[in-house]
Scaffold this motif. Structure first.
Motif, PDB file in Angstrom:
ATOM      1  N   SER A   6       0.824  -1.214   0.000  1.00 31.80           N
ATOM      2  CA  SER A   6       0.000   0.000   0.000  1.00 31.80           C
ATOM      3  C   SER A   6       0.855   1.260   0.000  1.00 31.80           C
ATOM      4  O   SER A   6       0.451   2.295  -0.523  1.00 31.80           O
ATOM      5  N   ARG A   7       2.044   1.184   0.576  1.00 33.37           N
ATOM      6  CA  ARG A   7       2.961   2.320   0.540  1.00 33.37           C
ATOM      7  C   ARG A   7       3.340   2.640  -0.909  1.00 33.37           C
ATOM      8  O   ARG A   7       3.392   3.800  -1.315  1.00 33.37           O
ATOM      9  N   SER A   8       3.568   1.593  -1.708  1.00 40.17           N
ATOM     10  CA  SER A   8       3.896   1.790  -3.124  1.00 40.17           C
ATOM     11  C   SER A   8       2.689   2.314  -3.893  1.00 40.17           C
ATOM     12  O   SER A   8       2.822   3.173  -4.771  1.00 40.17           O
ATOM     13  N   VAL A   9       1.498   1.794  -3.557  1.00 43.00           N
ATOM     14  CA  VAL A   9       0.270   2.272  -4.202  1.00 43.00           C
ATOM     15  C   VAL A   9       0.064   3.756  -3.914  1.00 43.00           C
ATOM     16  O   VAL A   9      -0.312   4.528  -4.796  1.00 43.00           O
ATOM     17  N   ALA A  10       0.330   4.168  -2.669  1.00 45.41           N
ATOM     18  CA  ALA A  10       0.160   5.567  -2.288  1.00 45.41           C
ATOM     19  C   ALA A  10       1.122   6.465  -3.042  1.00 45.41           C
ATOM     20  O   ALA A  10       0.751   7.555  -3.510  1.00 45.41           O
ATOM     21  N   ARG A  11       2.365   6.027  -3.168  1.00 43.65           N
ATOM     22  CA  ARG A  11       3.346   6.826  -3.905  1.00 43.65           C
ATOM     23  C   ARG A  11       2.968   6.942  -5.377  1.00 43.65           C
ATOM     24  O   ARG A  11       3.122   7.995  -6.003  1.00 43.65           O
ATOM     25  N   MET A  12       2.457   5.846  -5.937  1.00 47.76           N
ATOM     26  CA  MET A  12       2.048   5.871  -7.333  1.00 47.76           C
ATOM     27  C   MET A  12       0.844   6.787  -7.546  1.00 47.76           C
ATOM     28  O   MET A  12       0.735   7.485  -8.567  1.00 47.76           O
ATOM     29  N   ALA A  13      -0.080   6.807  -6.567  1.00 48.03           N
ATOM     30  CA  ALA A  13      -1.255   7.660  -6.680  1.00 48.03           C
ATOM     31  C   ALA A  13      -0.872   9.142  -6.713  1.00 48.03           C
ATOM     32  O   ALA A  13      -1.516   9.946  -7.386  1.00 48.03           O
ATOM     33  N   LEU A  14       0.199   9.508  -5.995  1.00 48.44           N
ATOM     34  CA  LEU A  14       0.626  10.904  -5.945  1.00 48.44           C
ATOM     35  C   LEU A  14       1.137  11.398  -7.293  1.00 48.44           C
ATOM     36  O   LEU A  14       0.992  12.576  -7.619  1.00 48.44           O
ATOM     37  N   ILE A  15       1.747  10.515  -8.064  1.00 51.97           N
ATOM     38  CA  ILE A  15       2.329  10.943  -9.340  1.00 51.97           C
ATOM     39  C   ILE A  15       1.509  10.453 -10.535  1.00 51.97           C
ATOM     40  O   ILE A  15       1.955  10.549 -11.681  1.00 51.97           O
ATOM     41  N   LYS A  16       0.300   9.929 -10.283  1.00 45.92           N
ATOM     42  CA  LYS A  16      -0.517   9.394 -11.362  1.00 45.92           C
ATOM     43  C   LYS A  16      -0.803  10.430 -12.454  1.00 45.92           C
ATOM     44  O   LYS A  16      -0.759  10.084 -13.645  1.00 45.92           O
ATOM     45  N   PRO A  17      -1.094  11.705 -12.127  1.00 45.75           N
ATOM     46  CA  PRO A  17      -1.336  12.676 -13.207  1.00 45.75           C
ATOM     47  C   PRO A  17      -0.148  12.798 -14.158  1.00 45.75           C
ATOM     48  O   PRO A  17      -0.323  12.814 -15.380  1.00 45.75           O
ATOM     49  N   GLN A  18       1.061  12.876 -13.600  1.00 47.91           N
ATOM     50  CA  GLN A  18       2.247  12.974 -14.450  1.00 47.91           C
ATOM     51  C   GLN A  18       2.472  11.684 -15.236  1.00 47.91           C
ATOM     52  O   GLN A  18       2.847  11.716 -16.404  1.00 47.91           O
ATOM     53  N   MET A  19       2.256  10.539 -14.594  1.00 48.64           N
ATOM     54  CA  MET A  19       2.420   9.259 -15.274  1.00 48.64           C
ATOM     55  C   MET A  19       1.475   9.151 -16.461  1.00 48.64           C
ATOM     56  O   MET A  19       1.870   8.709 -17.554  1.00 48.64           O
ATOM     57  N   ASP A  20       0.227   9.560 -16.259  1.00 52.06           N
ATOM     58  CA  ASP A  20      -0.761   9.494 -17.336  1.00 52.06           C
ATOM     59  C   ASP A  20      -0.375  10.404 -18.494  1.00 52.06           C
ATOM     60  O   ASP A  20      -0.501  10.029 -19.667  1.00 52.06           O
ATOM     61  N   GLU A  21       0.093  11.631 -18.178  1.00 49.68           N
ATOM     62  CA  GLU A  21       0.467  12.564 -19.235  1.00 49.68           C
ATOM     63  C   GLU A  21       1.657  12.043 -20.032  1.00 49.68           C
ATOM     64  O   GLU A  21       1.688  12.130 -21.266  1.00 49.68           O
ATOM     65  N   LEU A  22       2.661  11.520 -19.337  1.00 42.86           N
ATOM     66  CA  LEU A  22       3.834  10.994 -20.027  1.00 42.86           C
ATOM     67  C   LEU A  22       3.490   9.766 -20.864  1.00 42.86           C
ATOM     68  O   LEU A  22       3.983   9.605 -21.987  1.00 42.86           O
ATOM     69  N   SER A  23       2.640   8.893 -20.323  1.00 41.44           N
ATOM     70  CA  SER A  23       2.238   7.693 -21.062  1.00 41.44           C
ATOM     71  C   SER A  23       1.448   8.065 -22.306  1.00 41.44           C
ATOM     72  O   SER A  23       1.657   7.484 -23.386  1.00 41.44           O
ATOM     73  N   THR A  24       0.526   9.040 -22.174  1.00 46.94           N
ATOM     74  CA  THR A  24      -0.254   9.486 -23.322  1.00 46.94           C
ATOM     75  C   THR A  24       0.635  10.109 -24.386  1.00 46.94           C
ATOM     76  O   THR A  24       0.499   9.833 -25.586  1.00 46.94           O
ATOM     77  N   ALA A  25       1.557  10.957 -23.939  1.00 42.05           N
ATOM     78  CA  ALA A  25       2.473  11.600 -24.893  1.00 42.05           C
ATOM     79  C   ALA A  25       3.342  10.564 -25.592  1.00 42.05           C
ATOM     80  O   ALA A  25       3.630  10.679 -26.790  1.00 42.05           O
ATOM     81  N   MET A  26       3.766   9.540 -24.877  1.00 38.10           N
ATOM     82  CA  MET A  26       4.594   8.496 -25.458  1.00 38.10           C
ATOM     83  C   MET A  26       3.807   7.701 -26.504  1.00 38.10           C
ATOM     84  O   MET A  26       4.326   7.390 -27.585  1.00 38.10           O
TER      85      MET A  26
END
Length: 221
Positions: A6-26
């Motif tokens: 859950s600690r990893s899930v929480a960290r991933m949730a914090l950066i999800k907007p950036q992850m989504d933008e980078l994945s979409t751009a890629m």
């Protein structure tokens, strides 16, 4: 294991907007099929890796809790099934209470299977304690689909397991109830801080929303 994943899930949730933008751009760069597009896609891929590394996010770590608990769950299930069959020697025939005094037979009123299905449904609805809530609004389409499948499994669990011995349901209901309490507890700021989990996304990720891939890339050294 729950805190670890859950600690990893929480960290991933914090950066999800950036992850989504980078994945979409890629993905958009790859679709162009040109050399320039491939170079741009690679640039976004590297930026995504740096972003994950900066925040200590490893996607595989989010599955550790489930995979680690599966063999424990299976061991308890098969052990309890054997114990309930040998109930006369272990005292299971008189080890229950209320209407399910005999733990070696099925619940004649089907209340325990229903309670078990309801507690499992509650666990699925609450979601992972690393996330702000179990609401569908906080999930992508794949996560929504998976949670709906799990909710369906919780409902089907009642007619598929009603014939199990009452002793097995006591274990399942107790475990599910503790899991729900644990999820609620791990969403409390003092407890999250105690176990090293980041603050909930609503409270700590507002300044990260709406960043462009270029801005997100600057987060990494």
């Amino acid at each position: 294991l729950t805190v670890f994943s859950s600690r990893s899930v929480a960290r991933m949730a914090l950066i999800k907007p950036q992850m989504d933008e980078l994945s979409t751009a890629m993905q958009e760069a790859n679709k162009r099929g040109t050399d320039a597009g491939m170079k741009e896609a690679e640039k976004h891929r590297v930026s995504l890796q740096k972003l994950l590394a900066k925040h200590g996010v490893k996607p595989w770590m989010t599955m550790v809790g489930g995979l680690g608990q599966l063999p424990v769950w299976m061991t308890f299930f098969f052990t309890l099934r054997h114990m309930t069959r040998e109930g006369a020697q272990l005292g299971f025939e008189t080890g229950g209470l209320a209407w399910f005094g005999d733990l070696t037979v099925q619940d004649p009123y089907y209340a325990l299977p229903v309670l078990c299905g309801a507690s499992m449904y509650g666990m699925v609805s609450l979601g992972d304690p690393g996330q702000a809530s179990g609401s569908d609004a906080a999930q992508d389409e794949r996560a929504k689909m998976m949670r709906n499948v799990m909710k369906g499994a919780a409902v089907l669990m009642v007619p598929m397991t009603y014939w199990f011995q009452s002793g097995i349901f006591i274990y399942w209901i107790t475990t599910n109830s503790i899991g729900m309490v644990q999820t609620v507890a791990l969403r409390q700021p003092p407890i999250r801080a105690l176990v090293g989990m980041p603050a909930l996304p609503e409270a700590s990720s507002q300044g990260l929303l709406g960043m462009t891939p270029t801005e997100a890339a600057r987060l990494a050294p």
